[in-house]
Design an enzyme around this catalytic site. Structure first.
Site, mmCIF file in Angstrom:
data_model
loop_
_atom_site.group_PDB
_atom_site.id
_atom_site.type_symbol
_atom_site.label_atom_id
_atom_site.label_comp_id
_atom_site.label_asym_id
_atom_site.label_seq_id
_atom_site.Cartn_x
_atom_site.Cartn_y
_atom_site.Cartn_z
ATOM 1 N N THR A 127 96.331 30.115 72.984
ATOM 2 C CA THR A 127 96.775 30.431 74.312
ATOM 3 C C THR A 127 97.506 29.106 74.816
ATOM 4 O O THR A 127 96.784 27.804 74.813
ATOM 5 C CB THR A 127 95.545 30.689 74.866
ATOM 6 O OG1 THR A 127 94.943 31.626 74.392
ATOM 7 C CG2 THR A 127 96.007 30.879 76.382
ATOM 8 N N GLU B 16 96.682 36.422 71.332
ATOM 9 C CA GLU B 16 95.498 37.279 70.925
ATOM 10 C C GLU B 16 94.818 37.577 72.375
ATOM 11 O O GLU B 16 94.801 36.928 73.185
ATOM 12 C CB GLU B 16 94.735 36.606 69.959
ATOM 13 C CG GLU B 16 94.349 35.172 70.435
ATOM 14 C CD GLU B 16 92.993 34.992 71.203
ATOM 15 O OE1 GLU B 16 92.505 36.014 71.449
ATOM 16 O OE2 GLU B 16 92.906 33.965 71.941
ATOM 17 N N GLU C 225 85.225 37.280 71.920
ATOM 18 C CA GLU C 225 84.147 36.897 71.025
ATOM 19 C C GLU C 225 83.129 37.943 71.052
ATOM 20 O O GLU C 225 82.844 38.500 72.051
ATOM 21 C CB GLU C 225 83.700 35.443 71.478
ATOM 22 C CG GLU C 225 84.648 34.498 71.427
ATOM 23 C CD GLU C 225 83.912 33.311 71.604
ATOM 24 O OE1 GLU C 225 82.892 32.929 71.265
ATOM 25 O OE2 GLU C 225 84.739 32.377 72.138
ATOM 26 N N PHE D 46 84.915 44.714 83.560
ATOM 27 C CA PHE D 46 84.951 43.525 84.145
ATOM 28 C C PHE D 46 84.470 43.524 85.667
ATOM 29 O O PHE D 46 85.127 42.667 86.601
ATOM 30 C CB PHE D 46 86.276 42.585 83.903
ATOM 31 C CG PHE D 46 86.074 42.105 82.672
ATOM 32 C CD1 PHE D 46 86.200 42.961 81.490
ATOM 33 C CD2 PHE D 46 86.038 40.800 82.304
ATOM 34 C CE1 PHE D 46 85.948 42.485 80.367
ATOM 35 C CE2 PHE D 46 85.822 40.055 81.391
ATOM 36 C CZ PHE D 46 85.905 41.070 80.129
ATOM 37 N N CYS E 292 87.196 30.729 77.000
ATOM 38 C CA CYS E 292 88.595 31.294 77.358
ATOM 39 C C CYS E 292 88.860 31.157 78.941
ATOM 40 O O CYS E 292 89.800 30.750 79.374
ATOM 41 C CB CYS E 292 88.849 32.439 76.658
ATOM 42 S SG CYS E 292 89.144 32.359 74.867
ATOM 43 N N LYS F 240 88.927 28.055 81.210
ATOM 44 C CA LYS F 240 90.216 27.120 80.829
ATOM 45 C C LYS F 240 91.327 27.866 81.018
ATOM 46 O O LYS F 240 92.370 27.087 81.430
ATOM 47 C CB LYS F 240 89.828 26.311 79.345
ATOM 48 C CG LYS F 240 90.625 27.347 78.343
ATOM 49 C CD LYS F 240 90.644 26.530 77.034
ATOM 50 C CE LYS F 240 91.009 27.435 75.915
ATOM 51 N NZ LYS F 240 92.290 28.071 75.755
#
Ligand code: UDX
Length: 459
Positions: A121, A152, A156, A268, A279, A282
């Site tokens: 990323t 991508e 995880e 979500f 991910c 950040k």
């Protein structure tokens, strides 16, 4: 096709293993020789469900190999996936030094045309810098470079399934040759011609992935825009939970109804301890910095971050109010990973909660089905215990911090008997409040009416 994968973290390992399983010849490399040693000995340096099966099968078929010599992977490859880390700098911007380093290694080792694909990323415009670096350092005869971005969207814990069954494959390219080459690489996935170990014997029927061709800048933006939006949804749900607590609503009822609108969608919208991991936090930070640098006020995302940080304060405050005095209390902790089905504890909210309780003088006994070893060096002073019943034994409070399925299925009558005081503070709204009350627990969660059996406190 002959492929090189640079970087054997979870993205590189999943990408390399799945592409090899689908029929490509993959040589994966990493600058950490210990990691390569482990992989060559058939051991996985990370926990990712299903990855062991794919890797074993691809290695047995002779299509997946590992080397610590980057040139050995790059020189014969037609296409190279860059999967190195882009951790946050102090400023929140992405640290691109690993990409720069890899670009120079690719340039030095190339003797033939290469398609160089950014999978890490990265902020928009990295593709241009990458192309420039490859051209200025790639001086060997025959070496030419085309650059592409192929972000991508691997979660995880379910990354292998996500790779085999993506909803979209985004390719940012600058010419038709690159598009054709990427289409060829992903052909087995587009046509459903692969052996998927996640859903043996048969994968559930679903729509074919959308193959989306964009500019490189758009592809780079898509990744940050997606992850930032996911964070936004979570922080939104968390604020709704706060309102429910004040007004007596139930966040689960509200978000369920909201999510049934197809324009919003159900995912979500789970409130709780907030988002963590390597991910989302950040990527949001990097997106904010990218916007700032380009004169765009994205303070909306700063608020998303602020709401997320507050979740930990709010949770610790709930624990404090329930325990009255935290010092010298025994607190059991179930769950350390940033989410279930991973041993990743990077930026895990659970780690921060435990640190704060330790700082306040609590005795912490913590457990996680797979993340204890990774958490241990981060939590000096905590005891680690595998058995959840032992965690509960003699505890003044039991905190649920990661929503592992195993925890839902515990024998809660037994937990009740084990505890010194039957107090549960559930940061992930895992358990049904009415049932916990029936069992005799004092039970607190986020955004749902507290049903407390033995207390008159309203938290
Ligand atoms: C994320 C993106 O989902 C993936 O597409 C990208 O490629 C990598 O980053 P990941 O970091 O594995 O994946 O975690 P994800 O499943 O997105 O969860 C992130 C965090 O959000 C976790 O801490 C999780 O507990 C939290 N979360 C998620 C919530 O708090 N509420 C929710 O409703 C969903």
């Amino acid at each position: 096709m002959r492929l090189a994968v640079i970087g054997c973290g979870y993205v590189g390992l999943v990408t390399g293993s799945c592409l090899a399983e689908a029929g490509h010849e993959v040589m994966a490399t990493d600058n950490d020789p210990v990691r390569i040693g482990m992989l060559n000995a058939g051991r996985l340096p990370i926990y990712e469900p299903g990855l062991d099966k794919v890797m074993e099968s691809a290695i047995a078929a002779g299509r997946l190999r590992f080397t610590s010599d980057c040139a050995q992977a790059v020189t014969p490859a037609d296409a190279i996936f860059i999967c190195v880390g882009t951790p946050p700098l102090e400023s929140g911007e992405a640290d691109l030094s690993a990409i720069d380093n890899v670009a120079r290694q690719i340039a030095a080792a190339s003797r033939s045309p290469k398609l160089v694909i950014e999978k890490s990323t990265v902020p928009a415009q990295t593709g241009e810098q990458l192309r420039h670096a490859l051209h200025v350092y790639g001086r060997s005869k025959g070496a030419t470079f085309r650059v592409a971005s192929n972000p991508e969207f691997l979660r995880e814990g379910t990354a292998v399934g996500d790779f085999f069954h993506p909803d979209r494959i985004v390719v940012g390219v600058e010419d038709v040759e690159s598009e054709a080459q990427l289409r060829e690489i992903y052909k087995p996935f587009l046509e459903g011609r692969f052996h998927c170990p996640v859903h043996e014997p048969k994968c559930p029927a679903g729509p074919a992935p959308v193959f989306l061709v964009t500019t490189i800048a758009s592809a780079e933006l898509i990744k940050h825009a997606s992850n930032s939006f996911l964070g936004l949804k979570i922080s939104y749900a968390n604020l709704i939970a706060d309102l429910c607590e004040k007004l007596g609503g139930n966040v689960e009822e509200v978000t369920r109804a909201v999510g049934l609108d197809p324009r919003i969608g159900p995912h979500f919208l789970n409130d709780g301890l907030g988002f963590g991991g390597f991910c989302l936090p950040k990527d949001i930070q990097a997106f904010i910095r990218l916007a700032e640098k380009n004169g765009i006020d994205f303070s909306l995302l700063k608020e998303v971050e602020a709401v997320n940080k507050r979740r930990i304060d709010q949770f610790v405050e709930k624990v404090r109010r329930a325990l009255w005095v935290v010092k010298e209390k025994t607190v059991g902790v179930l769950g350390l990973a940033f989410k279930p089905n991973t041993d990743d504890v990077r930026f895990a909210p659970a780690i921060e909660v435990v640190r704060r309780l330790l700082a306040e003088g609590a005795t912490v006994r913590a457990s996680d089905p797979v993340a204890m070893e990774r958490a241990r060096p981060l939590l000096n002073g905590a005891a680690f215990v595998a058995d959840p019943y032992e965690v509960a034994h003699g505890a003044d409070a039991l905190l649920l911090l990661t929503e592992w399925k195993e925890y839902r299925e515990l024998d809660w009558k037994r937990i009740y008997r084990e505890m010194a005081r039957p107090l549960i503070v559930d940061a992930r709204n895992m358990l049904p409040p009415a049932k916990m009350k029936e069992l005799g627990f004092e039970y607190h969660s986020f955004g749902r009416p507290d049903l407390t059996a033995n207390t008159v406190l309203t938290l």
